[in-house]
Design a protein around this motif. Structure first.
Motif, mmCIF file in Angstrom:
data_model
loop_
_atom_site.group_PDB
_atom_site.id
_atom_site.type_symbol
_atom_site.label_atom_id
_atom_site.label_comp_id
_atom_site.label_asym_id
_atom_site.label_seq_id
_atom_site.Cartn_x
_atom_site.Cartn_y
_atom_site.Cartn_z
ATOM 1 N N VAL A 208 0.849 -1.191 0.000
ATOM 2 C CA VAL A 208 0.000 0.000 0.000
ATOM 3 C C VAL A 208 0.884 1.241 0.000
ATOM 4 O O VAL A 208 2.016 1.230 0.514
ATOM 5 N N GLN A 209 0.368 2.302 -0.579
ATOM 6 C CA GLN A 209 1.085 3.561 -0.652
ATOM 7 C C GLN A 209 0.435 4.570 0.299
ATOM 8 O O GLN A 209 -0.757 4.871 0.165
ATOM 9 N N VAL A 210 1.210 5.059 1.232
ATOM 10 C CA VAL A 210 0.721 6.061 2.181
ATOM 11 C C VAL A 210 0.960 7.436 1.578
ATOM 12 O O VAL A 210 2.106 7.811 1.287
ATOM 13 N N ILE A 211 -0.120 8.194 1.371
ATOM 14 C CA ILE A 211 0.029 9.523 0.781
ATOM 15 C C ILE A 211 -0.292 10.640 1.789
ATOM 16 O O ILE A 211 -0.058 11.808 1.497
ATOM 17 N N ARG A 212 -0.821 10.265 2.939
ATOM 18 C CA ARG A 212 -1.071 11.239 4.006
ATOM 19 C C ARG A 212 -1.181 10.526 5.343
ATOM 20 O O ARG A 212 -1.954 9.587 5.489
ATOM 21 N N ARG A 213 -0.365 10.969 6.296
ATOM 22 C CA ARG A 213 -0.425 10.379 7.630
ATOM 23 C C ARG A 213 -1.497 11.106 8.438
ATOM 24 O O ARG A 213 -1.520 12.336 8.509
ATOM 25 N N GLY A 214 -2.399 10.314 9.023
ATOM 26 C CA GLY A 214 -3.516 10.896 9.755
ATOM 27 C C GLY A 214 -3.126 11.555 11.072
ATOM 28 O O GLY A 214 -2.050 11.286 11.613
ATOM 29 N N ASN A 215 -4.025 12.406 11.572
ATOM 30 C CA ASN A 215 -3.799 13.110 12.841
ATOM 31 C C ASN A 215 -4.625 12.525 13.979
ATOM 32 O O ASN A 215 -4.790 13.154 15.025
ATOM 33 N N GLY A 216 -5.166 11.310 13.750
ATOM 34 C CA GLY A 216 -5.902 10.640 14.816
ATOM 35 C C GLY A 216 -7.402 10.809 14.745
ATOM 36 O O GLY A 216 -8.123 10.312 15.627
ATOM 37 N N LYS A 217 -7.901 11.440 13.670
ATOM 38 C CA LYS A 217 -9.346 11.579 13.541
ATOM 39 C C LYS A 217 -9.764 11.500 12.071
ATOM 40 O O LYS A 217 -8.970 11.774 11.164
ATOM 41 N N CYS A 218 -11.040 11.144 11.910
ATOM 42 C CA CYS A 218 -11.638 11.061 10.566
ATOM 43 C C CYS A 218 -13.068 11.550 10.676
ATOM 44 O O CYS A 218 -13.825 11.101 11.547
ATOM 45 N N THR A 219 -13.459 12.482 9.813
ATOM 46 C CA THR A 219 -14.795 13.075 9.872
ATOM 47 C C THR A 219 -15.555 12.855 8.567
ATOM 48 O O THR A 219 -14.953 12.550 7.516
ATOM 49 N N GLU A 220 -16.859 13.033 8.642
ATOM 50 C CA GLU A 220 -17.705 12.918 7.451
ATOM 51 C C GLU A 220 -17.352 14.018 6.447
ATOM 52 O O GLU A 220 -17.379 13.796 5.233
ATOM 53 N N LYS A 221 -17.034 15.197 6.940
ATOM 54 C CA LYS A 221 -16.653 16.297 6.058
ATOM 55 C C LYS A 221 -15.400 15.944 5.276
ATOM 56 O O LYS A 221 -15.272 16.236 4.073
ATOM 57 N N MET A 222 -14.469 15.302 5.956
ATOM 58 C CA MET A 222 -13.230 14.880 5.302
ATOM 59 C C MET A 222 -13.521 13.865 4.198
ATOM 60 O O MET A 222 -12.977 13.959 3.082
ATOM 61 N N LEU A 223 -14.383 12.902 4.479
ATOM 62 C CA LEU A 223 -14.724 11.883 3.481
ATOM 63 C C LEU A 223 -15.409 12.501 2.269
ATOM 64 O O LEU A 223 -15.135 12.126 1.122
ATOM 65 N N ARG A 224 -16.305 13.455 2.509
ATOM 66 C CA ARG A 224 -17.005 14.109 1.393
ATOM 67 C C ARG A 224 -16.025 14.898 0.534
ATOM 68 O O ARG A 224 -16.090 14.859 -0.700
ATOM 69 N N SER A 225 -15.132 15.623 1.190
ATOM 70 C CA SER A 225 -14.157 16.417 0.441
ATOM 71 C C SER A 225 -13.244 15.544 -0.412
ATOM 72 O O SER A 225 -12.995 15.837 -1.591
ATOM 73 N N LEU A 226 -12.768 14.461 0.159
ATOM 74 C CA LEU A 226 -11.892 13.549 -0.587
ATOM 75 C C LEU A 226 -12.646 12.866 -1.734
ATOM 76 O O LEU A 226 -12.113 12.717 -2.838
ATOM 77 N N GLN A 228 -15.290 13.993 -3.401
ATOM 78 C CA GLN A 228 -15.562 14.952 -4.475
ATOM 79 C C GLN A 228 -14.305 15.220 -5.302
ATOM 80 O O GLN A 228 -14.367 15.361 -6.527
ATOM 81 N N ALA A 229 -13.173 15.288 -4.628
ATOM 82 C CA ALA A 229 -11.915 15.533 -5.343
ATOM 83 C C ALA A 229 -11.573 14.375 -6.276
ATOM 84 O O ALA A 229 -11.177 14.585 -7.433
ATOM 85 N N ILE A 230 -11.724 13.145 -5.786
ATOM 86 C CA ILE A 230 -11.416 11.972 -6.624
ATOM 87 C C ILE A 230 -12.396 11.877 -7.785
ATOM 88 O O ILE A 230 -12.015 11.525 -8.915
ATOM 89 N N GLU A 231 -13.652 12.201 -7.522
ATOM 90 C CA GLU A 231 -14.649 12.171 -8.588
ATOM 91 C C GLU A 231 -14.311 13.186 -9.674
ATOM 92 O O GLU A 231 -14.547 12.947 -10.857
ATOM 93 N N THR A 232 -13.754 14.307 -9.287
ATOM 94 C CA THR A 232 -13.420 15.360 -10.240
ATOM 95 C C THR A 232 -12.112 15.087 -10.970
ATOM 96 O O THR A 232 -12.036 15.199 -12.201
ATOM 97 N N TYR A 233 -11.078 14.730 -10.232
ATOM 98 C CA TYR A 233 -9.744 14.589 -10.809
ATOM 99 C C TYR A 233 -9.320 13.141 -11.048
ATOM 100 O O TYR A 233 -8.245 12.908 -11.612
ATOM 101 N N LYS A 234 -10.134 12.180 -10.614
ATOM 102 C CA LYS A 234 -9.791 10.751 -10.715
ATOM 103 C C LYS A 234 -8.546 10.396 -9.908
ATOM 104 O O LYS A 234 -7.960 9.335 -10.086
ATOM 105 N N SER A 235 -8.134 11.282 -9.067
ATOM 106 C CA SER A 235 -7.011 11.058 -8.160
ATOM 107 C C SER A 235 -7.100 12.103 -7.048
ATOM 108 O O SER A 235 -8.072 12.857 -6.985
#
Length: 245
Positions: A208-226, A228-235
């Motif tokens: 697996v490729q780690v592209i961002r190390r987490g800060n100990g939390k995950c939110t719904e806002k974060m999931l939506r933002s990510l 939408q970005a992948i849907e737009t840029y395919k990455s």
């Protein structure tokens, strides 16, 4: 001088007319010796005339026959019947796949053992009637979208909550959950059903490729933002990763 009587003159005229017109050449050519004598013609002259007319008549007939064009028989080839084959097949919609991250985005590559899990009782011990059914350790709902982003479980000591990984064959995943059996270099990938777990994954060793190390939390806002970005840029572009943490 031989005197030619009237009836002899008539015969000679008839003979000459037949020669000029050409309609009675065969008659002249076929005159017998007796007929020649009867017309008052010497035998040798009568014979020469017979040979002359016989040769010319045969030559003309041969020439005529050779120059006559035989009618051409037109042969019509049978036209093959066109056979139209109709094929009915279900056309599947194209599957949109996400692109792997750029090499400059990869922080590190880790070889792990990846398994699959669901929100059901067989994986979490919770039934749909449970108030925390489908809720991860971080508090977000489990999510699986291979064309966007999915939630995965990992050991927080290896991959802190909120870490973003790219898993070959699975897509982008955010560490949002933990598990008692997920220790060390192990990860659990979320699937909607057990059938998908067995059909699409099972158990694999992957890098697996780690592209961002987490800060100990995950939110719904974060999931939506990510997502939408992948849907737009395919990455996941770098500026999106910076804003998501």
């Amino acid at each position: 001088m031989i005197r030619i009587s009237v009836w002899q003159r008539i015969l000679i005229c008839v003979f000459l007319i037949g020669v000029v017109i050409g309609d009675n050449k065969s008659y002249a050519a076929s005159m017998s010796y007796a007929e020649c004598s009867f017309a008052g013609m010497p035998a040798n002259i009568c014979y020469q005339q017979q040979q002359y007319y016989a040769r010319n008549t045969n030559t003309k007939n041969i020439a005529t026959i050779s120059t006559v064009k035989q009618p051409t028989k037109q042969v019509t080839k049978p036209t093959a019947n066109k056979v139209t084959t109709q094929t009915t097949s279900k056309v599947k919609a194209p599957v949109v796949t996400v692109s792997a991250p750029n090499q400059e985005q990869v922080i590190r590559t880790v070889k792990v053992v990846a398994t699959g899990y669901t929100a059901g009782y067989e994986s979490t011990g919770k039934k749909p009637s449970h108030p925390e059914y489908g809720v991860t350790y971080s508090g977000v709902k489990v999510k699986r979208d291979k064309n966007k982003i999915s939630t995965i479980a990992a050991d927080p000591k290896v991959f802190p909550l909120g870490s973003i990984l790219y898993i070959p064959g699975y897509g982008y995943g955010v560490v949002a959950d933990t598990g008692s059996a997920i220790k060390g270099r192990k990860i659990d990938l979320y699937f909607a059903t057990t059938k998908q777990v067995y059909k699409e994954w099972g158990k694999k060793s992957v890098e697996v490729q780690v592209i961002r190390r987490g800060n100990g939390k995950c939110t719904e806002k974060m999931l939506r933002s990510l997502g939408q970005a992948i849907e737009t840029y395919k990455s996941l572009p770098s500026f999106v990763l910076e804003k998501s943490i």
